[in-house]
Design an enzyme around this catalytic site. Structure first.
Site, mmCIF file in Angstrom:
data_model
loop_
_atom_site.group_PDB
_atom_site.id
_atom_site.type_symbol
_atom_site.label_atom_id
_atom_site.label_comp_id
_atom_site.label_asym_id
_atom_site.label_seq_id
_atom_site.Cartn_x
_atom_site.Cartn_y
_atom_site.Cartn_z
ATOM 1 N N ASN A 202 38.286 5.370 10.521
ATOM 2 C CA ASN A 202 37.178 5.694 11.429
ATOM 3 C C ASN A 202 36.334 4.446 11.662
ATOM 4 O O ASN A 202 36.582 3.408 11.058
ATOM 5 C CB ASN A 202 36.347 6.869 10.881
ATOM 6 C CG ASN A 202 35.740 6.546 9.533
ATOM 7 O OD1 ASN A 202 34.903 5.654 9.414
ATOM 8 N ND2 ASN A 202 36.174 7.266 8.499
ATOM 9 N N ASP A 272 38.206 13.620 6.093
ATOM 10 C CA ASP A 272 38.339 14.974 5.546
ATOM 11 C C ASP A 272 39.806 15.308 5.262
ATOM 12 O O ASP A 272 40.097 16.132 4.404
ATOM 13 C CB ASP A 272 37.782 16.004 6.541
ATOM 14 C CG ASP A 272 36.263 15.947 6.598
ATOM 15 O OD1 ASP A 272 35.655 15.643 5.551
ATOM 16 O OD2 ASP A 272 35.682 16.180 7.678
ATOM 17 N N LYS A 282 58.059 1.455 6.974
ATOM 18 C CA LYS A 282 57.539 1.724 8.322
ATOM 19 C C LYS A 282 58.370 2.829 8.969
ATOM 20 O O LYS A 282 59.596 2.730 9.012
ATOM 21 C CB LYS A 282 57.624 0.431 9.134
ATOM 22 C CG LYS A 282 57.144 0.565 10.553
ATOM 23 C CD LYS A 282 57.033 -0.796 11.231
ATOM 24 C CE LYS A 282 56.701 -0.651 12.698
ATOM 25 N NZ LYS A 282 57.840 -0.695 13.582
ATOM 26 N N PHE A 318 24.657 12.207 3.336
ATOM 27 C CA PHE A 318 24.411 11.922 4.742
ATOM 28 C C PHE A 318 25.041 13.026 5.583
ATOM 29 O O PHE A 318 26.027 13.636 5.169
ATOM 30 C CB PHE A 318 25.037 10.575 5.130
ATOM 31 C CG PHE A 318 24.099 9.417 4.943
ATOM 32 C CD1 PHE A 318 23.752 8.989 3.675
ATOM 33 C CD2 PHE A 318 23.568 8.763 6.042
ATOM 34 C CE1 PHE A 318 22.876 7.935 3.493
ATOM 35 C CE2 PHE A 318 22.688 7.699 5.873
ATOM 36 C CZ PHE A 318 22.346 7.285 4.604
ATOM 37 N N LYS A 332 24.079 22.183 4.689
ATOM 38 C CA LYS A 332 24.885 21.235 3.898
ATOM 39 C C LYS A 332 24.161 20.845 2.611
ATOM 40 O O LYS A 332 24.760 20.739 1.546
ATOM 41 C CB LYS A 332 25.149 20.001 4.762
ATOM 42 C CG LYS A 332 26.446 19.307 4.484
ATOM 43 C CD LYS A 332 26.809 18.358 5.611
ATOM 44 C CE LYS A 332 27.594 19.061 6.721
ATOM 45 N NZ LYS A 332 28.012 18.123 7.780
ATOM 46 N N LYS A 336 26.008 21.817 -0.887
ATOM 47 C CA LYS A 336 26.535 20.762 -1.756
ATOM 48 C C LYS A 336 25.585 20.435 -2.908
ATOM 49 O O LYS A 336 25.783 19.448 -3.607
ATOM 50 C CB LYS A 336 26.848 19.511 -0.921
ATOM 51 C CG LYS A 336 27.884 19.757 0.177
ATOM 52 C CD LYS A 336 28.474 18.463 0.727
ATOM 53 C CE LYS A 336 29.394 18.738 1.931
ATOM 54 N NZ LYS A 336 30.140 17.557 2.358
#
Ligand code: CTP
Length: 389
Positions: A202, A272, A282, A318, A332, A336
Site C-alpha cells: 500500500n 488485512d 516467479k 489509528f 473501533k 479493540k
C-alpha cells in the site's frame, strides 16, 4: 536559569509579582515584560522592584532601534507568560507581533515558552482558544493550568491561572511533559508476498510512525520502532528499529515486545489479507483467462495487543475512515480495547498517505476529543504524544 516573566492584561496579573519573587527565591535571574493592559493591573515599580531589573514594555523606549526584543530573546532561556490571556494566545498562534511582549514572544523559540493561561471559562472553552493552544503546543510550547475555581467575573469553572508555586514547579520540570518507560510504535506499509518478485502493498510512507517515534524519544521514552518497508531513517539514539516486511512478521515482533512496554502507538498500514500461498519462484503467465489470487486474513496486531493489555498500559490505534468517520472510529476504539484512537481525515487536502502534513482527531476512551489543524506530521506527532502519554 535566566527567565523573562511576560505579563498580559488579565486580573491574574496581580499574582505576577509573587511568581517573580518565587522564581528569584529558587535562584533564577528574572526580568519582566508587560503589555500596556497588564500595567492596568500591576504597576511598573512593583515589577521592577521584585525583579530588580528594568521592565520591558515599550518596543522603542531606551533603544532607538527597537531591537531590545532580540537582545532579550538571546538573554533568556525561558519566557513564562503569566497570565496568558486569550488575546496573547491568539496572537502567538497567528504570529502577530504588535507590541513589546508579543514581539518578544515571536522571537523566542517555541520550546522555550511556558504559558499560564487565565481567562473566563467561556472564553477558555471557545474553539478558537482551544485551536490556538493546540497549535502552540504542537510547535513545542508548554502550558500550565488553568485551574478550576471561582473566577473574578463571579462565575465558577476552568480559567483560573495556576498558582505561582505551580508555575514555578512547571519551570523546574523543564522540557515538555516527560514520557517514561518503553513505547512501541509500528509504522509504514506491509508487503504481502505473492511470489519471489511480486507483493501486495500500500502507499503508506511510514512518515507518521517515524515522526511519532522521534517525538516519543524526544520526550524521554525508549522507543521500539517496528517498521514495514520504507526509505526513512531514524536519528534519535533512544529509538531501536526492527525492520519487517509482512503483517505476520510485524505481528510477531510487536506481540513479543508488548509485555515489556508502557504503551504502544500502532500507526502501520497493515494489510488485512495476504495471498493464501506464496511461491518461492516467479509465477508464470497461464493462458489468457486472467488469474484469481486467493487471500486469507492476517492477524489484527492492534486487537491482539488490546486483548492482552495490562493495567497501566496505554494502547493507541489509528483509523482511516471514509464515511461515518467519528462513529466508526469510536466503535473501533471500543472493539479493540484502545485508550485512544487517532482518526485520519482523508477528506482534507494535505492529509493522509505520502504527504508531509496531516490533520487528525484524537478520540479518547473517556469520550474527549481533540482536533488538530492541518500541520506537519512532526507537529501532529508531538501533539499526539502530549495527548496520549
Ligand atoms: N492494524 C493492525 N493490524 C492489522 C490491521 C490493522 O495492527 N492487521 C492497526 C493499524 O495499525 C491501525 C488500526 O489497526 O492502528 C487500523 O485499524 P482498522 O482501520 O480497523 O484497519 P482495518 O482492519 O483495515 O479496518 P476496517 O475494518 O475499517 O477495514
Amino acid at each position: 536559569m535566566r527567565i523573562i516573566v511576560g505579563i498580559t492584561g488579565g486580573i491574574a496579573a496581580y499574582k505576577a509579582p509573587e511568581l517573580v519573587r518565587q522564581l528569584k527565591k529558587r535562584g533564577h535571574e528574572v526580568r519582566c515584560a508587560a503589555t500596556a493592559h497588564a500595567l492596568e493591573f500591576v504597576t511598573r515599580p512593583t515589577l521592577e522592584t521584585v525583579s530588580e531589573a528594568p521592565l520591558y514594555c515599550d518596543l522603542f523606549a531606551g533603544n532607538a532601534h527597537g531591537t531590545e526584543h532580540i537582545s532579550l530573546k538571546d538573554w533568556a532561556e525561558l519566557l513564562v507568560v503569566a497570565p496568558a490571556t486569550a488575546n496573547i494566545i491568539g496572537k502567538a498562534a497567528s504570529g502577530i507581533a504588535d507590541d513589546a511582549l508579543s514581539t518578544l514572544l515571536l522571537a523566542m523559540a517555541p520550546e522555550r515558552v511556558l504559558l499560564a493561561p487565565a481567562m473566563n471559562s467561556q472564553m477558555w472553552a471557545h474553539p478558537a482558544v482551544q485551536r490556538n493552544l493546540q497549535q502552540l503546543k504542537a510547535w513545542g510550547m508548554r502550558t500550565v493550568g488553568p485551574a478550576e475555581g471561582a473566577l473574578a467575573c463571579g462565575t465558577n469553572g476552568p480559567g483560573r491561572m495556576a498558582e505561582p508555586t505551580e508555575i514555578a514547579d512547571a519551570v523546574a520540570n523543564g522540557e515538555r511533559k516527560a514520557v517514561g518507560g518503553k513505547w512501541l510504535v509500528t509504522a509504514g506499509p506491509t508487503y504481502e508476498k505473492i511470489d519471489s518478485v511480486r507483493f501486495i502493498g500500500n502507499y503508506s510512507s511510514g512518515k507518521m510512525g517515524f515522526a511519532l517515534a522521534e517525538a516519543l524519544a524526544e520526550a524521554g521514552a525508549d522507543v521500539e520502532l517496528v517498521s514495514g518497508p520504507t526509505h526513512l531513517t531514524v536519528s534519535h539514539p533512544r529509538i531501536r528499529r526492527t525492520d519487517v516486511e509482512s503483517a505476520r512478521e510485524m505481528y510477531a515482533a510487536a506481540t513479543a515486545l508488548w509485555p515489556t512496554c508502557q504503551g504502544a502507538i500502532l500507526s502501520a498500514a497493515v494489510a488485512d489479507y495476504r495471498p493464501a500461498t506464496q511461491a518461492d519462484h516467479k509465477l508464470k503467465k497461464q493462458g489468457s483467462d486472467g488469474m484469481t489470487l486467493e487471500l486469507v486474513q492476517n492477524p489484527d496486531i492492534l486487537a491482539t495487543l488490546g486483548s492482552s493489555k495490562q493495567t497501566g498500559q496505554r494502547l493507541v490505534g489509528f483509523a482511516l475512515e471514509t464515511n461515518d468517520e467519528l462513529q466508526n472510529a469510536e466503535k473501533k476504539l471500543q472493539r479493540k480495547n484502545l485508550d485512544y484512537i487517532v482518526l485520519n481525515s482523508l477528506r482534507d487536502a494535505g492529509a493522509g498517505f505520502g504527504v508531509d502534513t496531516n490533520k487528525v482527531t484524537i478520540l479518547s476512551a473517556d469520550g474527549s476529543r481533540t482536533e488538530s489543524p492541518l500541520m506537519s506530521k512532526r507537529e501532529i506527532a508531538r501533539l499526539i504524544v502530549q495527548e496520549v502519554t
